[in-house]
Design an enzyme around this catalytic site. Structure first.
Site, PDB file in Angstrom:
ATOM      1  N   ASN A 150       0.808  -1.230   0.000  1.00 21.25           N
ATOM      2  CA  ASN A 150       0.000   0.000   0.000  1.00 21.25           C
ATOM      3  C   ASN A 150       0.838   1.275   0.000  1.00 21.25           C
ATOM      4  OD1 ASN A 150       0.673  -0.659   2.712  1.00 21.25           O
ATOM      5  ND2 ASN A 150      -0.918   0.709   3.432  1.00 21.25           N
ATOM      6  N   GLY A 226       2.051  -6.086   7.258  1.00 19.22           N
ATOM      7  CA  GLY A 226       1.118  -6.730   6.334  1.00 19.22           C
ATOM      8  C   GLY A 226      -0.168  -7.067   7.062  1.00 19.22           C
ATOM      9  N   ALA A 229      -3.669 -11.935   9.179  1.00 16.08           N
ATOM     10  CA  ALA A 229      -3.630 -13.379   8.908  1.00 16.08           C
ATOM     11  C   ALA A 229      -2.195 -13.790   8.557  1.00 16.08           C
ATOM     12  CB  ALA A 229      -4.591 -13.727   7.771  1.00 16.08           C
ATOM     13  N   THR A 230      -1.515 -12.991   7.746  1.00 14.18           N
ATOM     14  CA  THR A 230      -0.121 -13.304   7.388  1.00 14.18           C
ATOM     15  C   THR A 230       0.764 -13.208   8.628  1.00 14.18           C
ATOM     16  OG1 THR A 230      -0.612 -12.181   5.315  1.00 14.18           O
ATOM     17  CG2 THR A 230       1.666 -12.849   5.652  1.00 14.18           C
ATOM     18  N   GLU A 248       3.530  -5.395  12.320  1.00 18.27           N
ATOM     19  CA  GLU A 248       2.626  -4.250  12.112  1.00 18.27           C
ATOM     20  C   GLU A 248       1.516  -4.747  11.214  1.00 18.27           C
ATOM     21  OE1 GLU A 248       2.890  -1.529  13.665  1.00 18.27           O
ATOM     22  OE2 GLU A 248       4.902  -1.810  14.477  1.00 18.27           O
ATOM     23  N   CYS A 282      -3.122   1.627   6.309  1.00 18.66           N
ATOM     24  CA  CYS A 282      -3.521   0.891   7.513  1.00 18.66           C
ATOM     25  C   CYS A 282      -4.129   1.825   8.545  1.00 18.66           C
ATOM     26  CB  CYS A 282      -2.310   0.171   8.088  1.00 18.66           C
ATOM     27  SG  CYS A 282      -0.942   1.302   8.381  1.00 18.66           S
ATOM     28  N   GLU A 461       7.417   0.298  16.014  1.00 18.62           N
ATOM     29  CA  GLU A 461       8.473   0.829  15.165  1.00 18.62           C
ATOM     30  C   GLU A 461       8.658   2.298  15.509  1.00 18.62           C
ATOM     31  OE1 GLU A 461       6.815  -0.090  11.224  1.00 18.62           O
ATOM     32  OE2 GLU A 461       8.182  -1.801  11.156  1.00 18.62           O
TER      33      GLU A 461
HETATM   34  P1  NAD Z   1       0.065  -9.340   3.133  1.00 18.74           P
HETATM   35  O1  NAD Z   1       0.053  -9.804   4.533  1.00 18.74           O
HETATM   36  O2  NAD Z   1      -0.675 -10.115   2.119  1.00 18.74           O
HETATM   37  O3  NAD Z   1       1.572  -9.243   2.586  1.00 18.74           O
HETATM   38  C1  NAD Z   1       2.548  -8.479   3.222  1.00 18.74           C
HETATM   39  C2  NAD Z   1       3.914  -9.010   2.836  1.00 18.74           C
HETATM   40  O4  NAD Z   1       4.073 -10.299   3.403  1.00 18.74           O
HETATM   41  C3  NAD Z   1       4.115  -9.174   1.336  1.00 18.74           C
HETATM   42  O5  NAD Z   1       5.447  -8.828   1.007  1.00 18.74           O
HETATM   43  C4  NAD Z   1       3.889 -10.665   1.141  1.00 18.74           C
HETATM   44  O6  NAD Z   1       4.531 -11.186   0.003  1.00 18.74           O
HETATM   45  C5  NAD Z   1       4.498 -11.224   2.417  1.00 18.74           C
HETATM   46  N1  NAD Z   1       4.053 -12.562   2.809  1.00 18.74           N
HETATM   47  C6  NAD Z   1       2.882 -13.184   2.534  1.00 18.74           C
HETATM   48  N2  NAD Z   1       2.879 -14.433   3.060  1.00 18.74           N
HETATM   49  C7  NAD Z   1       4.057 -14.586   3.701  1.00 18.74           C
HETATM   50  C8  NAD Z   1       4.641 -15.645   4.443  1.00 18.74           C
HETATM   51  N3  NAD Z   1       4.029 -16.810   4.634  1.00 18.74           N
HETATM   52  N4  NAD Z   1       5.867 -15.458   4.971  1.00 18.74           N
HETATM   53  C9  NAD Z   1       6.517 -14.296   4.808  1.00 18.74           C
HETATM   54  N5  NAD Z   1       6.021 -13.252   4.087  1.00 18.74           N
HETATM   55  C10 NAD Z   1       4.797 -13.397   3.546  1.00 18.74           C
HETATM   56  O7  NAD Z   1      -0.422  -7.837   3.183  1.00 18.74           O
HETATM   57  P2  NAD Z   1      -0.720  -6.887   1.954  1.00 18.74           P
HETATM   58  O8  NAD Z   1      -2.014  -7.321   1.328  1.00 18.74           O
HETATM   59  O9  NAD Z   1       0.491  -6.737   1.116  1.00 18.74           O
HETATM   60  O10 NAD Z   1      -0.945  -5.489   2.719  1.00 18.74           O
HETATM   61  C11 NAD Z   1      -2.149  -5.076   3.254  1.00 18.74           C
HETATM   62  C12 NAD Z   1      -2.184  -5.323   4.738  1.00 18.74           C
HETATM   63  O11 NAD Z   1      -1.093  -4.669   5.368  1.00 18.74           O
HETATM   64  C13 NAD Z   1      -3.418  -4.738   5.392  1.00 18.74           C
HETATM   65  O12 NAD Z   1      -3.905  -5.679   6.316  1.00 18.74           O
HETATM   66  C14 NAD Z   1      -2.905  -3.510   6.113  1.00 18.74           C
HETATM   67  O13 NAD Z   1      -3.651  -3.099   7.222  1.00 18.74           O
HETATM   68  C15 NAD Z   1      -1.550  -3.960   6.506  1.00 18.74           C
HETATM   69  N6  NAD Z   1      -0.691  -2.825   6.803  1.00 18.74           N
HETATM   70  C16 NAD Z   1      -0.349  -2.576   8.110  1.00 18.74           C
HETATM   71  C17 NAD Z   1       0.431  -1.484   8.424  1.00 18.74           C
HETATM   72  C18 NAD Z   1       0.836  -1.180   9.832  1.00 18.74           C
HETATM   73  O14 NAD Z   1       1.735  -0.372  10.019  1.00 18.74           O
HETATM   74  N7  NAD Z   1       0.244  -1.787  10.831  1.00 18.74           N
HETATM   75  C19 NAD Z   1       0.870  -0.640   7.401  1.00 18.74           C
HETATM   76  C20 NAD Z   1       0.492  -0.919   6.091  1.00 18.74           C
HETATM   77  C21 NAD Z   1      -0.287  -2.020   5.796  1.00 18.74           C
END
Ligand code: NAD
Length: 480
Positions: A150, A226, A229-230, A248, A282, A461
């Site tokens: 994002n 991310g 769930a991840t 995060e 987020c 962070e």
């Molecule tokens: P995502 O969890 O699908 O992916 C995030 C990253 O994790 C990607 O690089 C992905 O390739 C990697 N990933 C996926 N499966 C993995 C695994 N098994 N092991 C290691 N890495 C893995 O998230 P997204 O769809 O890219 O982003 C959107 C999400 O991120 C939303 O839920 C949003 O709220 C969150 N987000 C949180 C913050 C925060 O600071 N809290 C900031 C921005 C986005």
């Protein structure tokens, strides 16, 4: 078509397995580049380079490390227009937003932590007549940084810069959906004179290359941003290895508007906090709670402003919203709008996909959507949609506002609009969120701890928190 590469040991490297992933331009729905679909062997090469680079980087005088990082920041700044255009093409966000927010923040992350590197210091604890203890902060070694799509460069550098400042070397993975500015970052780091192996960037799918980074026994800690769930999958892998994790995760952030708020500032603020970056931050508000005496007036003013937002070509400087990031995400957002209607929502505005004439006719555009009439317990109000979809509800008193605001599993951020100072403090104390804004939104001071409560994450962070994460204190006690 551009073919992106990994950045390993200071070199542009093709993936060892030779496989690639298509990279789409969300505004057109077309493939415009390919990124490496790396595997565990690429991670191993990146790790070996980082391991070799660690002794020299961690022992380099902080001032020298800082200079190199400042050069990276300056190069990001110097390439502002090019990087903003690239970020916009890769992510779908309006180019003006990338120019104002994403790219300057990428540079600021490097310059902030370049100077923070100069302030890492040891502490001494005297027990007069008995002993002197002192505590040093040792960099962990090779660490992993994994970021989402994002805010691609903004969040990627938000992890890498403190790790480098702390003296760690890094294996980093950007989102496979938005790999482009991470690829450019590798090139800019080489140009800035970052020694080979200090930062290694490996592109690919989460369950493949991301998982390989988390599983790698030599990688000492993982900083991850991310979805929740991840985050749980990462924790399952890292916990048995006793690996340090910073998570995060997602949010479902409330905005509370009290009748005593500056009405116009609140309407404008809520429009911004709900729909910036197509609602894909987020920290965006997705649940609006409005005190009943002003509910109708506020809702009508909001609908008027949201209707006036221009959704269009991200290249067009007059577009307020661009495309959402992918076909899958577009489908997800539309399915949530359908679900909301099924759950009884009244759609006040938006509620559908948009077709933009011209070059963007096949892009993934969603109209900014306001919903009302949904109870707190329904899925639309509980689950993270992460798009331009916001649900409104009136409240009668502070107690009810708090119950609604805190009535979800997430706790990342909250926003309060009020001119009553005491109320602002009361609400800020009681809201279950890692970050509370009062009469503003997204005003970030990089020195402050950043992170979420509840299902929104573990750890913080920012500022000294990130330096603490990437270092390990060691206490040495010497008898007098
Ligand atoms: P995502 O969890 O699908 O992916 C995030 C990253 O994790 C990607 O690089 C992905 O390739 C990697 N990933 C996926 N499966 C993995 C695994 N098994 N092991 C290691 N890495 C893995 O998230 P997204 O769809 O890219 O982003 C959107 C999400 O991120 C939303 O839920 C949003 O709220 C969150 N987000 C949180 C913050 C925060 O600071 N809290 C900031 C921005 C986005």
């Amino acid at each position: 078509m551009e073919i992106l590469t990994n950045y390993i040991d200071g070199q542009q490297a093709s993936p060892l397995g030779g496989a690639y992933i298509d990279v789409f331009e969300p505004a057109t729905g077309q493939v415009y580049a390919q990124a490496p679909r790396s595997q565990a062997d690429d991670v191993e090469a990146a790790y070996q380079a980082a391991r070799r680079a660690f002794p020299a980087w961690s022992q380099m005088p902080a001032a020298q490390r800082s200079d190199i990082m400042l050069r990276v920041a300056a190069l990001i700044d110097n390439h502002l227009d090019e990087l903003a255009a690239a970020e916009s093409r890769d992510n779908g966000k309006p180019v003006g937003l990338a120019r104002r927010m994403d790219i300057p923040r990428g540079a600021a992350n490097f310059s902030y932590y370049a100077t923070a590197a100069l302030h890492i210091h040891d502490e001494a604890f005297g027990l007069p007549g008995q002993a002197l203890s002192y505590t040093t902060h040792k960099p962990l070694g090779v660490v992993g940084c994994i970021s989402p799509w994002n805010l691609p460069l903004y969040l990627f550098t938000w992890k890498i810069a403190p790790a480098l400042a702390a003296g760690c070397t890094v294996v980093a993975k950007p989102s496979e959906i938005t790999p482009y500015t991470a690829w450019r970052l590798g090139q800019l780091c080489a140009e800035a004179g970052l020694p080979p192996g200090v930062l290694n960037i490996v592109h690919g799918l989460g369950p493949e290359v991301g998982q390989a980074i988390v599983e790698h026994p030599g990688i000492k800690a993982i900083s991850f941003t991310g979805g929740s769930a991840t985050g749980r999958v990462l924790a399952q892998t890292a916990a048995p290895m006793l690996k340090k994790l910073s998570l995060e995760l997602g949010g479902k952030n409330p905005a509370l508007v009290f009748a005593d708020a500056d009405f116009h500032a609140a309407v404008e603020g809520v429009v911004r906090s709900s729909f910036t970056n197509q609602g894909q931050i987020c920290l965006c508000s997705s649940r609006l709670y409005i005190e009943r005496p002003i509910y109708d007036q506020f809702r009508d003013a909001l609908v008027a402003q949201v209707d006036a937002l221009k959704v269009g070509d991200p290249n067009d400087l007059s577009s307020n919203l661009g495309a959402v990031v992918s076909q899958a995400h577009f489908d997800k957002i539309l399915s949530y709008i359908q679900l909301a209607q099924h759950e009884g929502a009244n759609v006040l505005c938006g509620g559908q996909a948009l077709q933009i004439p011209g070059r963007c006719a096949n892009g993934w555009f969603v109209a900014p959507t306001l919903l009302e009439g949904l109870p707190i317990g329904c899925r639309t109000n509980q689950e993270e949609i992460f798009g331009p979809v916001v649900s409104l509800q009136p409240f009668d008193n502070e107690e009810e506002a708090l119950a609604l605001a805190n009535g979800v599993d997430y706790g990342l951020s909250a926003t309060v609009w009020t001119d009553n100072l005491r109320r602002a403090h009361r609400m800020a104390q009681a809201l279950e969120a890692g970050l509370v804004w009062v009469n503003t939104w997204l005003l970030r001071d990089l020195r402050t701890p950043f992170g979420g409560m509840k299902q929104s994450g573990i750890g913080r962070e920012g500022g000294t928190e990130a330096i603490r994460f990437f270092t390990e204190p060691k206490t040495i006690c010497i008898s007098e």
